[in-house]
Scaffold this motif. Structure first.
Motif, mmCIF file in Angstrom:
data_model
loop_
_atom_site.group_PDB
_atom_site.id
_atom_site.type_symbol
_atom_site.label_atom_id
_atom_site.label_comp_id
_atom_site.label_asym_id
_atom_site.label_seq_id
_atom_site.Cartn_x
_atom_site.Cartn_y
_atom_site.Cartn_z
ATOM 1 N N GLU A 10 7.409 -57.158 1.611
ATOM 2 C CA GLU A 10 8.139 -57.937 0.603
ATOM 3 C C GLU A 10 8.367 -57.118 -0.664
ATOM 4 O OE1 GLU A 10 7.937 -62.292 -1.543
ATOM 5 O OE2 GLU A 10 6.233 -61.596 -0.397
ATOM 6 N N THR A 11 7.328 -56.474 -1.152
ATOM 7 C CA THR A 11 7.460 -55.656 -2.356
ATOM 8 C C THR A 11 8.378 -54.466 -2.103
ATOM 9 O OG1 THR A 11 5.268 -56.302 -3.116
ATOM 10 C CG2 THR A 11 6.189 -54.317 -4.080
ATOM 11 N N LEU A 12 8.167 -53.781 -0.998
ATOM 12 C CA LEU A 12 8.995 -52.598 -0.701
ATOM 13 C C LEU A 12 10.469 -52.966 -0.523
ATOM 14 C CD1 LEU A 12 6.589 -50.643 1.666
ATOM 15 C CD2 LEU A 12 7.143 -50.146 -0.720
ATOM 16 N N SER A 13 10.751 -54.164 -0.009
ATOM 17 C CA SER A 13 12.158 -54.558 0.171
ATOM 18 C C SER A 13 12.849 -54.805 -1.164
ATOM 19 C CB SER A 13 12.264 -55.788 1.072
ATOM 20 O OG SER A 13 11.763 -56.925 0.411
ATOM 21 N N VAL A 15 12.324 -52.893 -3.877
ATOM 22 C CA VAL A 15 12.476 -51.609 -4.580
ATOM 23 C C VAL A 15 13.920 -51.111 -4.604
ATOM 24 C CG1 VAL A 15 11.799 -49.163 -4.570
ATOM 25 C CG2 VAL A 15 10.067 -50.959 -4.307
ATOM 26 N N PRO A 16 14.648 -51.039 -3.495
ATOM 27 C CA PRO A 16 16.023 -50.523 -3.564
ATOM 28 C C PRO A 16 16.931 -51.347 -4.477
ATOM 29 C CG PRO A 16 15.344 -50.784 -1.269
ATOM 30 C CD PRO A 16 14.252 -51.338 -2.123
ATOM 31 N N HIS A 17 16.754 -52.673 -4.451
ATOM 32 C CA HIS A 17 17.574 -53.550 -5.296
ATOM 33 C C HIS A 17 17.258 -53.344 -6.775
ATOM 34 C CE1 HIS A 17 19.011 -55.568 -1.723
ATOM 35 N NE2 HIS A 17 17.770 -55.688 -1.324
ATOM 36 N N ILE A 18 15.982 -53.179 -7.081
ATOM 37 C CA ILE A 18 15.580 -52.949 -8.473
ATOM 38 C C ILE A 18 16.073 -51.581 -8.937
ATOM 39 C CG2 ILE A 18 13.609 -52.622 -10.027
ATOM 40 C CD1 ILE A 18 12.118 -54.741 -8.282
ATOM 41 N N LEU A 19 15.964 -50.578 -8.079
ATOM 42 C CA LEU A 19 16.448 -49.243 -8.453
ATOM 43 C C LEU A 19 17.957 -49.248 -8.673
ATOM 44 C CD1 LEU A 19 14.327 -46.933 -6.120
ATOM 45 C CD2 LEU A 19 14.091 -47.252 -8.597
ATOM 46 N N ARG A 21 19.939 -52.035 -9.386
ATOM 47 C CA ARG A 21 20.407 -52.981 -10.408
ATOM 48 C C ARG A 21 19.559 -52.987 -11.680
ATOM 49 N NH1 ARG A 21 20.898 -56.425 -5.434
ATOM 50 N NH2 ARG A 21 23.105 -56.458 -4.945
ATOM 51 N N GLY A 22 18.358 -52.474 -11.604
ATOM 52 C CA GLY A 22 17.486 -52.399 -12.775
ATOM 53 C C GLY A 22 16.469 -53.523 -12.853
ATOM 54 N N ALA A 23 15.422 -53.266 -13.631
ATOM 55 C CA ALA A 23 14.339 -54.240 -13.792
ATOM 56 C C ALA A 23 14.821 -55.510 -14.473
ATOM 57 C CB ALA A 23 13.193 -53.617 -14.573
ATOM 58 N N ASP A 24 15.765 -55.384 -15.412
ATOM 59 C CA ASP A 24 16.263 -56.583 -16.095
ATOM 60 C C ASP A 24 16.950 -57.539 -15.120
ATOM 61 O OD1 ASP A 24 15.274 -55.783 -18.532
ATOM 62 O OD2 ASP A 24 17.166 -54.859 -19.189
ATOM 63 N N TRP A 25 17.659 -56.972 -14.142
ATOM 64 C CA TRP A 25 18.281 -57.809 -13.113
ATOM 65 C C TRP A 25 17.210 -58.597 -12.367
ATOM 66 C CZ3 TRP A 25 17.155 -57.165 -7.887
ATOM 67 C CH2 TRP A 25 17.830 -58.041 -7.029
ATOM 68 N N PHE A 26 16.138 -57.915 -11.937
ATOM 69 C CA PHE A 26 15.064 -58.579 -11.195
ATOM 70 C C PHE A 26 14.411 -59.646 -12.056
ATOM 71 C CE2 PHE A 26 10.687 -58.876 -9.560
ATOM 72 C CZ PHE A 26 10.950 -59.150 -8.221
ATOM 73 N N ARG A 27 14.168 -59.338 -13.319
ATOM 74 C CA ARG A 27 13.512 -60.272 -14.223
ATOM 75 C C ARG A 27 14.431 -61.432 -14.631
ATOM 76 N NH1 ARG A 27 8.934 -59.963 -16.038
ATOM 77 N NH2 ARG A 27 7.527 -58.238 -15.793
ATOM 78 N N SER A 28 15.722 -61.338 -14.321
ATOM 79 C CA SER A 28 16.627 -62.444 -14.643
ATOM 80 C C SER A 28 16.411 -63.626 -13.689
ATOM 81 C CB SER A 28 18.084 -61.989 -14.586
ATOM 82 O OG SER A 28 18.499 -61.780 -13.237
#
Length: 179
Positions: A10-13, A15-19, A21-28
């Protein structure tokens, strides 16, 4: 307070999206304390037990509906367990956010976001017996409360569940729970 585990699928999946789109995208997505999404499992007395990705902070009711396709017609939720070792979540808490802080606020826990749903036809004594038996059998036997208490509670619950229990069984369970 919630360290990130980086060796699970789950965590590894993520990683590519965060890399990309960025951490702000994930935290949105999610909540301030529990950002992002989580893979939730909904099983039990639902229309279609399944696994699905949901935003942290979504209500437990919406997760049951989205992932498990809701309740059978004419049935309502009696209880939900977020894993067998967490405190029961009752129907009045179905609008609680599925997040670490949301589950903690009602005295339960989120665990791995696996939710066992029980409908209004469920005998909760039988459910307590089965979950207690599982915990008793699966205990590593290292700490005295698990080593001795789990099997003692299970024995009391079995007596109650089979109709031969007495007030002494209730007192016996209460005694272990106070420790």
């Amino acid at each position: 307070s919630n360290p990130t585990l980086v060796n699970n699928v789950e965590t590894l999946s993520n990683v590519p999206h965060i890399l990309m789109r960025g951490a702000d995208w994930f935290r949105s997505m999610g909540t301030a304390e529990s950002p992002g999404t989580i893979v939730a499992t909904v099983v039990g007395d639902v229309v279609a037990p399944d696994v699905g990705e949901v935003q942290l902070g979504a209500s437990l009711r919406s997760v049951i509906d989205a992932v498990g396709s809701g309740m059978q017609p004419g049935r309502s939720v009696k209880a939900v367990f977020s894993g067998v070792a967490n405190a029961v979540i009752t129907a009045e808490n179905l609008d609680q956010p599925v997040s670490y802080e949301g589950m903690q606020a009602i005295g339960s826990g989120m665990g791995a976001a696996g939710f066992i749903v029980y409908d209004d036809t469920t005998c909760m004594v039988d459910t307590a017996y089965r979950l207690s038996r599982f915990l008793s059998v699966e205990s590593c036997g290292q700490c005295p409360p698990c080593k001795m208490g789990s099997s003692a509670i299970t024995n009391h619950l079995e007596r109650i569940e089979t109709g031969i229990g007495t007030d002494e069984d209730l007192d016996g369970i209460a005694g272990w729970l106070r420790r």
